[in-house]
Design a protein around this motif. Structure first.
Motif, PDB file in Angstrom:
ATOM      1  N   PHE A  44      -2.855  15.052  20.389  1.00  0.00           N
ATOM      2  CA  PHE A  44      -2.443  16.445  20.634  1.00  0.00           C
ATOM      3  C   PHE A  44      -0.953  16.509  20.927  1.00  0.00           C
ATOM      4  O   PHE A  44      -0.225  17.318  20.330  1.00  0.00           O
ATOM      5  CB  PHE A  44      -3.230  17.025  21.809  1.00  0.00           C
ATOM      6  CG  PHE A  44      -2.703  18.355  22.274  1.00  0.00           C
ATOM      7  CD1 PHE A  44      -3.054  19.525  21.620  1.00  0.00           C
ATOM      8  CD2 PHE A  44      -1.816  18.431  23.352  1.00  0.00           C
ATOM      9  CE1 PHE A  44      -2.551  20.764  22.026  1.00  0.00           C
ATOM     10  CE2 PHE A  44      -1.319  19.653  23.770  1.00  0.00           C
ATOM     11  CZ  PHE A  44      -1.675  20.818  23.113  1.00  0.00           C
ATOM     12  N   PHE A  45      -0.489  15.659  21.858  1.00  0.00           N
ATOM     13  CA  PHE A  45       0.936  15.673  22.182  1.00  0.00           C
ATOM     14  C   PHE A  45       1.783  15.341  20.953  1.00  0.00           C
ATOM     15  O   PHE A  45       2.827  15.971  20.717  1.00  0.00           O
ATOM     16  CB  PHE A  45       1.237  14.665  23.300  1.00  0.00           C
ATOM     17  CG  PHE A  45       0.732  15.083  24.656  1.00  0.00           C
ATOM     18  CD1 PHE A  45       0.799  16.405  25.072  1.00  0.00           C
ATOM     19  CD2 PHE A  45       0.179  14.151  25.525  1.00  0.00           C
ATOM     20  CE1 PHE A  45       0.328  16.794  26.324  1.00  0.00           C
ATOM     21  CE2 PHE A  45      -0.288  14.521  26.779  1.00  0.00           C
ATOM     22  CZ  PHE A  45      -0.216  15.853  27.176  1.00  0.00           C
ATOM     23  N   ASP A  46       1.348  14.368  20.165  1.00  0.00           N
ATOM     24  CA  ASP A  46       2.100  13.997  18.963  1.00  0.00           C
ATOM     25  C   ASP A  46       2.172  15.154  17.974  1.00  0.00           C
ATOM     26  O   ASP A  46       3.163  15.300  17.238  1.00  0.00           O
ATOM     27  CB  ASP A  46       1.449  12.782  18.283  1.00  0.00           C
ATOM     28  CG  ASP A  46       1.629  11.501  19.085  1.00  0.00           C
ATOM     29  OD1 ASP A  46       2.513  11.475  19.973  1.00  0.00           O
ATOM     30  OD2 ASP A  46       0.879  10.535  18.837  1.00  0.00           O
ATOM     31  N   THR A  48      -5.074  19.758  32.356  1.00  0.00           N
ATOM     32  CA  THR A  48      -4.098  20.840  32.196  1.00  0.00           C
ATOM     33  C   THR A  48      -4.190  21.426  30.791  1.00  0.00           C
ATOM     34  O   THR A  48      -4.294  22.646  30.608  1.00  0.00           O
ATOM     35  CB  THR A  48      -2.666  20.316  32.441  1.00  0.00           C
ATOM     36  OG1 THR A  48      -2.613  19.597  33.667  1.00  0.00           O
ATOM     37  CG2 THR A  48      -1.672  21.460  32.462  1.00  0.00           C
ATOM     38  N   VAL A  49      -4.148  20.548  29.807  1.00  0.00           N
ATOM     39  CA  VAL A  49      -4.177  20.989  28.408  1.00  0.00           C
ATOM     40  C   VAL A  49      -5.509  21.654  28.075  1.00  0.00           C
ATOM     41  O   VAL A  49      -5.555  22.723  27.443  1.00  0.00           O
ATOM     42  CB  VAL A  49      -3.909  19.786  27.473  1.00  0.00           C
ATOM     43  CG1 VAL A  49      -4.104  20.192  26.012  1.00  0.00           C
ATOM     44  CG2 VAL A  49      -2.508  19.230  27.695  1.00  0.00           C
ATOM     45  N   ASN A  50      -6.605  21.050  28.507  1.00  0.00           N
ATOM     46  CA  ASN A  50      -7.920  21.615  28.182  1.00  0.00           C
ATOM     47  C   ASN A  50      -8.104  23.002  28.781  1.00  0.00           C
ATOM     48  O   ASN A  50      -8.648  23.916  28.128  1.00  0.00           O
ATOM     49  CB  ASN A  50      -9.024  20.678  28.676  1.00  0.00           C
ATOM     50  CG  ASN A  50      -9.185  19.449  27.785  1.00  0.00           C
ATOM     51  OD1 ASN A  50      -8.722  19.427  26.651  1.00  0.00           O
ATOM     52  ND2 ASN A  50      -9.834  18.420  28.317  1.00  0.00           N
ATOM     53  N   ARG A  51      -7.681  23.217  30.018  1.00  0.00           N
ATOM     54  CA  ARG A  51      -7.848  24.524  30.651  1.00  0.00           C
ATOM     55  C   ARG A  51      -6.952  25.579  30.012  1.00  0.00           C
ATOM     56  O   ARG A  51      -7.360  26.742  29.860  1.00  0.00           O
ATOM     57  CB  ARG A  51      -7.540  24.416  32.142  1.00  0.00           C
ATOM     58  CG  ARG A  51      -8.556  23.605  32.928  1.00  0.00           C
ATOM     59  CD  ARG A  51      -8.194  23.548  34.406  1.00  0.00           C
ATOM     60  NE  ARG A  51      -8.864  22.447  35.079  1.00  0.00           N
ATOM     61  CZ  ARG A  51      -8.635  22.100  36.339  1.00  0.00           C
ATOM     62  NH1 ARG A  51      -7.745  22.777  37.056  1.00  0.00           N
ATOM     63  NH2 ARG A  51      -9.277  21.080  36.884  1.00  0.00           N
ATOM     64  N   LEU A  52      -5.761  25.206  29.641  1.00  0.00           N
ATOM     65  CA  LEU A  52      -4.838  26.184  29.059  1.00  0.00           C
ATOM     66  C   LEU A  52      -5.251  26.606  27.658  1.00  0.00           C
ATOM     67  O   LEU A  52      -5.115  27.775  27.281  1.00  0.00           O
ATOM     68  CB  LEU A  52      -3.419  25.616  29.023  1.00  0.00           C
ATOM     69  CG  LEU A  52      -2.632  25.611  30.326  1.00  0.00           C
ATOM     70  CD1 LEU A  52      -1.278  24.951  30.119  1.00  0.00           C
ATOM     71  CD2 LEU A  52      -2.440  27.031  30.856  1.00  0.00           C
ATOM     72  N   TYR A  53      -5.735  25.643  26.859  1.00  0.00           N
ATOM     73  CA  TYR A  53      -5.974  25.920  25.448  1.00  0.00           C
ATOM     74  C   TYR A  53      -7.454  25.944  25.077  1.00  0.00           C
ATOM     75  O   TYR A  53      -7.783  26.071  23.885  1.00  0.00           O
ATOM     76  CB  TYR A  53      -5.246  24.876  24.593  1.00  0.00           C
ATOM     77  CG  TYR A  53      -3.744  24.896  24.790  1.00  0.00           C
ATOM     78  CD1 TYR A  53      -2.987  26.011  24.438  1.00  0.00           C
ATOM     79  CD2 TYR A  53      -3.086  23.797  25.331  1.00  0.00           C
ATOM     80  CE1 TYR A  53      -1.610  26.024  24.614  1.00  0.00           C
ATOM     81  CE2 TYR A  53      -1.710  23.799  25.520  1.00  0.00           C
ATOM     82  CZ  TYR A  53      -0.978  24.926  25.163  1.00  0.00           C
ATOM     83  OH  TYR A  53       0.385  24.937  25.345  1.00  0.00           O
ATOM     84  N   GLY A  54      -8.355  25.815  26.078  1.00  0.00           N
ATOM     85  CA  GLY A  54      -9.781  25.851  25.780  1.00  0.00           C
ATOM     86  C   GLY A  54     -10.235  24.710  24.904  1.00  0.00           C
ATOM     87  O   GLY A  54     -11.092  24.885  24.024  1.00  0.00           O
ATOM     88  N   MET A  55      -9.697  23.537  25.148  1.00  0.00           N
ATOM     89  CA  MET A  55     -10.011  22.379  24.329  1.00  0.00           C
ATOM     90  C   MET A  55     -10.908  21.415  25.106  1.00  0.00           C
ATOM     91  O   MET A  55     -11.189  21.617  26.294  1.00  0.00           O
ATOM     92  CB  MET A  55      -8.720  21.686  23.884  1.00  0.00           C
ATOM     93  CG  MET A  55      -7.764  22.624  23.145  1.00  0.00           C
ATOM     94  SD  MET A  55      -6.211  21.849  22.639  1.00  0.00           S
ATOM     95  CE  MET A  55      -6.775  20.944  21.206  1.00  0.00           C
TER      96      MET A  55
END
Length: 382
Positions: free
Chosen positions: A118-120, A101-108
């Motif tokens: 990342f969450f921290d 989810t995070v990688n697709r949204l933010y290109g990471m």
């Protein structure tokens, strides 16, 4: 004609209690205001021959071997792990939020060794955790909260997450791996022949009689019993003496698509920020049915209508406690289920509460040794 036990409601809570008491030799009458059994878990084939859930998707999952084995007396199971995507910023991404989810949204290109960092880095520490907003921003920060939770919660509950108890958001965890299953319970499956057939088997007992299309309040004088098991809204039972308990309702928009094998890639797609509906479910994913067409349902939350979800807020809990105090003084009545106990129960929790409630009824009717617990509104066990 007087029966031993009258059960009001033919959903999970009522059906399980009825079966347990019938097995003990009691004569049980089950009544339901609707024209069918199964409560909100009722399913049926639509006009096009597709098995659908009229009241929205019901996915069975539990960590309790006891409850899974209990229901297995009445159904075989089709293994099924539910997956949900959310449409966010024009993309379909996994929910609950995970690494992908995070990688697709933010290109990471985060992995299991870096996702927590990342969450921290984005979280907003909250102490104490009181509201649903606190839960989410404390875990994943403001941007993901706005993208996934705030708009969806406002539609679903008619309230901002800052106005809801922490328990609502806590039902959807954040993942630090690639697991895209919506639930992680040990047992995840669907009844092979559907929920309604399972309920038919639960209620198929020589000591059980079922009447549908019966309004308990309108026919109360006719419906005589030694003991009453009530699974409806507790405030309605007391004619809203202290005021109405808030519930959220839903409007369902069903649609069949001819010559469409698949409408979407997973069973459910959530729409946190787009449209008036919250989600679309495609039933063939859930049931495994083969059909040339497909049937879907859109869900529109609303304040008025059939009560589906108790609204978890401190003031509502205080109001429920006033009704619970009345219920505890009712020696001839047992209140059980999501509406009667004003609890946001899953299906397995309803079964657990019903099994416990049956024990209390047995005790009250002299069929069991005394168990040490409150007698009118038993706690759920799962």
């Amino acid at each position: 004609m007087k029966t031993d036990v009258l059960v009001v409601g033919a959903g999970f809570s009522g059906a399980v209690v009825a079966r347990q008491l019938a097995e003990r030799g009691l004569q049980v009458l089950v009544v339901d205001r609707r024209d069918h059994i199964g409560g909100n878990a009722h399913d049926r084939t639509d006009a096009h021959g597709v098995l659908v859930h009229p009241y929205g998707p019901h996915i069975f999952h539990t960590n309790s071997a006891r409850i899974f084995e209990y229901l297995s007396q009445f159904t075989a199971w089709r293994p099924y792990e539910h997956r949900v995507l959310a449409r966010v910023d024009g993309r379909l991404v996994p929910l609950p939020i995970n690494i992908d989810t995070v990688n697709r949204l933010y290109g990471m290109s985060l992995d299991e060794t870096t996702i927590q960092d990342f969450f921290d880095g984005v979280r907003e520490p909250r102490d104490p955790i009181r509201t649903s907003e606190d839960v989410v921003v404390n875990a994943v920060g403001r941007d993901l909260y706005e993208k996934f939770f705030r708009g969806y919660t406002r539609k679903q509950w008619g309230l901002d997450p800052s106005e809801l108890a922490a328990s609502v958001a806590a039902r959807i965890p954040t993942r630090t791996n690639h697991d895209d299953r919506y639930f992680t319970d040990t047992y995840q499956a669907m009844p092979v022949d559907g929920y309604t057939r399972m309920f038919e088997r639960i209620l198929d007992h020589a000591h059980i009689r079922v009447e549908t299309g019966v309004d308990f309040f309108a026919e109360r004088e006719r419906l005589k019993a030694r003991h009453l098991v009530y699974t409806g809204p507790v405030d309605a039972y007391y004619q809203h003496r202290f005021g109405a308990l808030p519930y959220r309702s839903l409007r369902f928009e069903h649609e069949h698509l001819t010559d469409t094998q698949r409408y979407q890639d997973v069973g459910t797609v959530n729409y946190p920020n787009d449209h008036a509906y919250t989600r679309i479910t495609e039933f063939k994913h859930i049931t495994g049915q083969e059909h040339a067409g497909t049937s879907i349902v859109r869900e529109y939350p609303q304040a008025e209508g059939e009560p589906y979800y108790p609204v978890p807020r401190p003031e509502n809990e205080q109001l429920f406690k006033r009704y619970e105090a009345l219920a505890l003084e009712e020696p001839g009545v047992t209140f059980v289920g999501r509406l009667a106990q004003y609890r946001y129960y899953n299906m397995d929790q309803c079964v657990g509460a019903a099994l416990k409630a049956a024990e209390y009824v047995e005790e009250k009717l002299g069929l069991a040794t005394r168990v040490a617990a409150p007698s009118a509104v038993p706690a759920a066990t799962a």
